[in-house]
Write a protein that holds these residues in place. Structure first.
Motif, mmCIF file in Angstrom:
data_model
loop_
_atom_site.group_PDB
_atom_site.id
_atom_site.type_symbol
_atom_site.label_atom_id
_atom_site.label_comp_id
_atom_site.label_asym_id
_atom_site.label_seq_id
_atom_site.Cartn_x
_atom_site.Cartn_y
_atom_site.Cartn_z
ATOM 1 N N GLY A 284 0.779 -1.221 0.000
ATOM 2 C CA GLY A 284 0.000 0.000 0.000
ATOM 3 C C GLY A 284 0.810 1.270 0.000
ATOM 4 N N ASP A 285 2.138 1.177 0.143
ATOM 5 C CA ASP A 285 2.990 2.351 0.113
ATOM 6 C C ASP A 285 3.920 2.266 -1.089
ATOM 7 O OD1 ASP A 285 2.055 3.413 2.621
ATOM 8 O OD2 ASP A 285 3.168 1.787 3.593
ATOM 9 N N ALA A 286 4.382 3.423 -1.541
ATOM 10 C CA ALA A 286 5.301 3.475 -2.678
ATOM 11 C C ALA A 286 6.622 4.059 -2.223
ATOM 12 C CB ALA A 286 4.712 4.320 -3.797
ATOM 13 N N ASN A 287 7.702 3.372 -2.545
ATOM 14 C CA ASN A 287 9.033 3.860 -2.217
ATOM 15 C C ASN A 287 9.906 3.880 -3.461
ATOM 16 O OD1 ASN A 287 9.186 4.412 0.762
ATOM 17 N ND2 ASN A 287 8.365 2.330 0.816
ATOM 18 N N ILE A 288 11.016 4.568 -3.361
ATOM 19 C CA ILE A 288 11.886 4.807 -4.507
ATOM 20 C C ILE A 288 13.061 3.847 -4.475
ATOM 21 C CG2 ILE A 288 13.398 6.504 -5.621
ATOM 22 C CD1 ILE A 288 11.458 8.668 -4.586
ATOM 23 N N PHE A 289 13.351 3.270 -5.631
ATOM 24 C CA PHE A 289 14.438 2.312 -5.786
ATOM 25 C C PHE A 289 15.286 2.716 -6.991
ATOM 26 C CE2 PHE A 289 11.148 0.118 -3.542
ATOM 27 C CZ PHE A 289 11.750 -0.824 -2.735
ATOM 28 N N VAL A 290 16.542 2.301 -6.972
ATOM 29 C CA VAL A 290 17.423 2.417 -8.127
ATOM 30 C C VAL A 290 17.810 1.010 -8.552
ATOM 31 C CG1 VAL A 290 19.673 3.198 -8.969
ATOM 32 C CG2 VAL A 290 18.308 4.681 -7.495
ATOM 33 N N VAL A 291 17.687 0.718 -9.858
ATOM 34 C CA VAL A 291 18.029 -0.599 -10.389
ATOM 35 C C VAL A 291 19.244 -0.446 -11.309
ATOM 36 C CG1 VAL A 291 17.240 -2.591 -11.707
ATOM 37 C CG2 VAL A 291 15.617 -1.307 -10.294
ATOM 38 N N ASP A 292 20.314 -1.170 -11.008
ATOM 39 C CA ASP A 292 21.501 -1.177 -11.854
ATOM 40 C C ASP A 292 21.199 -1.991 -13.112
ATOM 41 O OD1 ASP A 292 24.131 -2.363 -12.891
ATOM 42 O OD2 ASP A 292 24.877 -0.940 -11.414
ATOM 43 N N LEU A 293 21.402 -1.408 -14.285
ATOM 44 C CA LEU A 293 21.032 -2.087 -15.522
ATOM 45 C C LEU A 293 21.978 -3.219 -15.882
ATOM 46 C CD1 LEU A 293 19.925 0.932 -17.738
ATOM 47 C CD2 LEU A 293 18.484 -0.741 -16.564
ATOM 48 N N ARG A 294 23.175 -3.233 -15.345
ATOM 49 C CA ARG A 294 24.113 -4.316 -15.662
ATOM 50 C C ARG A 294 23.876 -5.531 -14.782
ATOM 51 N NH1 ARG A 294 29.014 -0.101 -15.239
ATOM 52 N NH2 ARG A 294 27.627 0.470 -13.536
ATOM 53 N N THR A 295 23.654 -5.298 -13.497
ATOM 54 C CA THR A 295 23.484 -6.414 -12.559
ATOM 55 C C THR A 295 22.024 -6.692 -12.228
ATOM 56 O OG1 THR A 295 23.615 -4.983 -10.608
ATOM 57 C CG2 THR A 295 25.706 -5.813 -11.528
ATOM 58 N N ARG A 296 21.147 -5.727 -12.519
ATOM 59 C CA ARG A 296 19.724 -5.767 -12.159
ATOM 60 C C ARG A 296 19.527 -5.809 -10.638
ATOM 61 N NH1 ARG A 296 16.537 -5.903 -16.886
ATOM 62 N NH2 ARG A 296 18.005 -5.156 -18.462
ATOM 63 N N ARG A 297 20.529 -5.395 -9.905
ATOM 64 C CA ARG A 297 20.360 -5.295 -8.455
ATOM 65 C C ARG A 297 19.637 -4.011 -8.106
ATOM 66 N NH1 ARG A 297 26.545 -6.976 -6.724
ATOM 67 N NH2 ARG A 297 26.375 -9.207 -7.257
ATOM 68 N N GLU A 298 18.782 -4.091 -7.101
ATOM 69 C CA GLU A 298 18.006 -2.935 -6.678
ATOM 70 C C GLU A 298 18.539 -2.366 -5.370
ATOM 71 O OE1 GLU A 298 14.213 -4.335 -4.231
ATOM 72 O OE2 GLU A 298 14.293 -5.311 -6.204
ATOM 73 N N ARG A 299 18.396 -1.035 -5.249
ATOM 74 C CA ARG A 299 18.811 -0.351 -4.019
ATOM 75 C C ARG A 299 17.684 0.579 -3.614
ATOM 76 N NH1 ARG A 299 21.884 4.412 -3.903
ATOM 77 N NH2 ARG A 299 22.330 4.087 -6.132
ATOM 78 N N GLN A 300 17.187 0.422 -2.375
ATOM 79 C CA GLN A 300 16.061 1.207 -1.911
ATOM 80 C C GLN A 300 16.535 2.531 -1.332
ATOM 81 O OE1 GLN A 300 13.300 -0.997 0.475
ATOM 82 N NE2 GLN A 300 12.056 0.797 1.020
ATOM 83 N N LEU A 301 15.897 3.642 -1.768
ATOM 84 C CA LEU A 301 16.308 4.962 -1.307
ATOM 85 C C LEU A 301 15.378 5.553 -0.262
ATOM 86 C CD1 LEU A 301 17.410 6.725 -4.630
ATOM 87 C CD2 LEU A 301 18.740 5.274 -3.093
#
Length: 457
Positions: A284-301
């Motif tokens: 129910g909540d929305a948060n911001i993430f960054v996804v590395d396009l080479r590894t497809r790893r996500e990082r939550q901001l």
């Protein structure tokens, strides 16, 4: 329940801004050659101040280019149309010309007498399946050449050459980069308002070379360009699962970005093109993430019980602007690229959304809703200097041209009857000072534009 302002073109689970929560074919290389300048040419300084040009557009004469036709006439016509649309130039009516298509040094007295301050001349030569296009820019009053360049490319790219010439003229005369050799990707809309078909479409900034990227079987929303201009990130409802996809705009090959649980939305590429920043809805909540396009790893901001959406990197990649209801109402916030040092920057009356950072780094554009009135505005990254550029019935989704001088956005017109007849959505552009608002041509209704960077040579 507090109303929450979400990303602008979301439907079904994520509705429109006023509601509560729920190509060009691959271009052939363009080879350029600088032509010799007049010995009296001045140093590279603008001929006219851009502030003056807003109130007193520069009179410029652009006769048909000599040589191979129809290319010479068509290239001159595209250049004329580009400069006229900017609002900063006043092309002189060709019926006033006393000299047609000069190939040698112009007869400057004949151009002065009709009021021209700048003159563009050129020649087109066809060499098999290629064109050689040369143009020269003249300062009429002193009678000097101030720009001279030749381009060689394949015939289908003749419009690109015209846009590149337009950019060179714009920059040389005004001292700012041009924005004509660019494309716009947007959402093409058709059908009844309550059952809209939404397809991705792409076109040159002047509406030419229009083509569709998706077939409308699934709604596609919020397209955004990669810095290389050849890829886009967007949200799709494919198989009724709202997810972020990547697409090569030339091959239309699509790939799913990551395997996020729940809904992903509001994608934008980082300035270096190596990652995508987006929002993901979980619980129910929305948060911001960054996804590395080479590894497809996500990082939550971001984290917490709020809706943090529409993130956009600053041009240097050091900051992120986004909108959030963490303070009880939808406002704009800026944070460091690692998620730290979050601070609110919008304090005017109303709700704020869809922020986008100027390519120059000096402004953030936004949508504002105040007592039922929508507006497109800009403010400095610290929140100061807020200015409204245009307001009225529903308008949303600002996007900057690559020179930071012009914004595109979309606006709706009110329905004329109880069944929604008369509804339409159209793209528009406006100068960052609020002048020269004009429609951008599309073959059908249109929303949520994204302006590309300048197309690589």
């Amino acid at each position: 329940m507090t109303k929450r302002l979400l990303s602008p073109a979301l439907l079904d689970a994520l509705e429109r801004i006023s509601l509560s929560r729920r190509a060009l074919l691959a271009a052939a290389p363009v080879v350029s050659t600088v032509l010799a300048l007049d010995a009296r040419a001045q140093a590279q300084r603008p001929v006219i101040d851009i502030t003056r040009a807003r109130t007193d557009p520069l009179p410029i004469a652009i006769p048909d280019f000599a040589g191979a036709q129809p290319w010479g006439a068509q290239i001159a016509q595209v250049i004329t149309a580009n400069l006229a649309r900017s609002g900063l130039f006043r092309p002189i009516d060709r019926r006033a010309f006393l000299q047609e298509s000069p190939e040698a040094t112009p007869r400057f007295a004949e151009w002065r007498v009709i009021g021209a301050q700048a003159l563009v001349t050129g020649r087109v030569d066809q060499q098999g399946d290629r064109l050689r296009v040369e143009f020269r820019l003249w300062d009429v009053l002193p009678g000097t050449q101030i720009q001279g360049t030749a381009y060689t490319t394949q015939i289908p790219n003749w419009r690109r050459i015209a846009h590149i010439c337009s950019d060179a003229i714009y920059e040389r005369l005004l001292g700012e980069k041009g924005y004509f050799d660019t494309r716009i990707v947007y959402v093409s809309e058709s059908g009844p308002r309550d059952r809209r078909i939404r397809r991705l479409a792409i076109m040159d900034q002047d509406g030419e070379n229009h083509r569709f990227l998706t077939d409308g079987a699934w709604a596609a929303l919020t397209p955004r360009f990669h810095p290389n201009t050849r890829e886009i990130a967007y949200m799709s409802y494919a198989r009724n699962e709202p997810r972020v996809y990547l697409m090569d705009v030339d091959t239309r090959r699509e790939t799913l970005l990551g395997n996020f649980p729940g809904m992903t939305l509001s994608p934008r590429f980082s300035p270096d093109g190596n990652s995508v920043i987006l929002s993901a809805i979980r619980g129910g909540d929305a948060n911001i993430f960054v996804v590395d396009l080479r590894t497809r790893r996500e990082r939550q901001l971001t984290s917490g019980p709020s809706l943090d959406v529409s993130p956009c990197f600053s041009p240097d990649g050091q900051k992120v602007v986004f909108n959030s209801d963490r303070g009880g109402d939808q406002q704009l916030y800026v944070m460091d690229a690692d998620g730290g040092n979050v601070r609110r920057i919008s304090f005017g009356q109303g709700r704020y959304a869809t922020p986008v950072w100027s390519p120059r780094g000096d402004l953030i554009a936004f949508t504002r809703l105040t007592r039922g009135t929508f507006a497109i505005g800009v403010m400095r990254p610290d929140g100061s200097g807020e200015r409204i550029l245009s307001e009225g019935w529903q308008m949303e989704g600002p996007t900057f041209a690559p020179n930071g001088r012009v914004l595109a956005f979309w606006r709706e017109t009110r329905a004329q009857d109880a069944r929604g007849g008369g509804y339409s959505a159209r793209l528009a552009s406006i100068d960052i000072t609020g002048f020269n608002e004009r429609a951008l041509p599309t073959p059908a209704d249109a929303s949520d534009p994204a302006w590309s960077p300048l197309i690589p040579g």
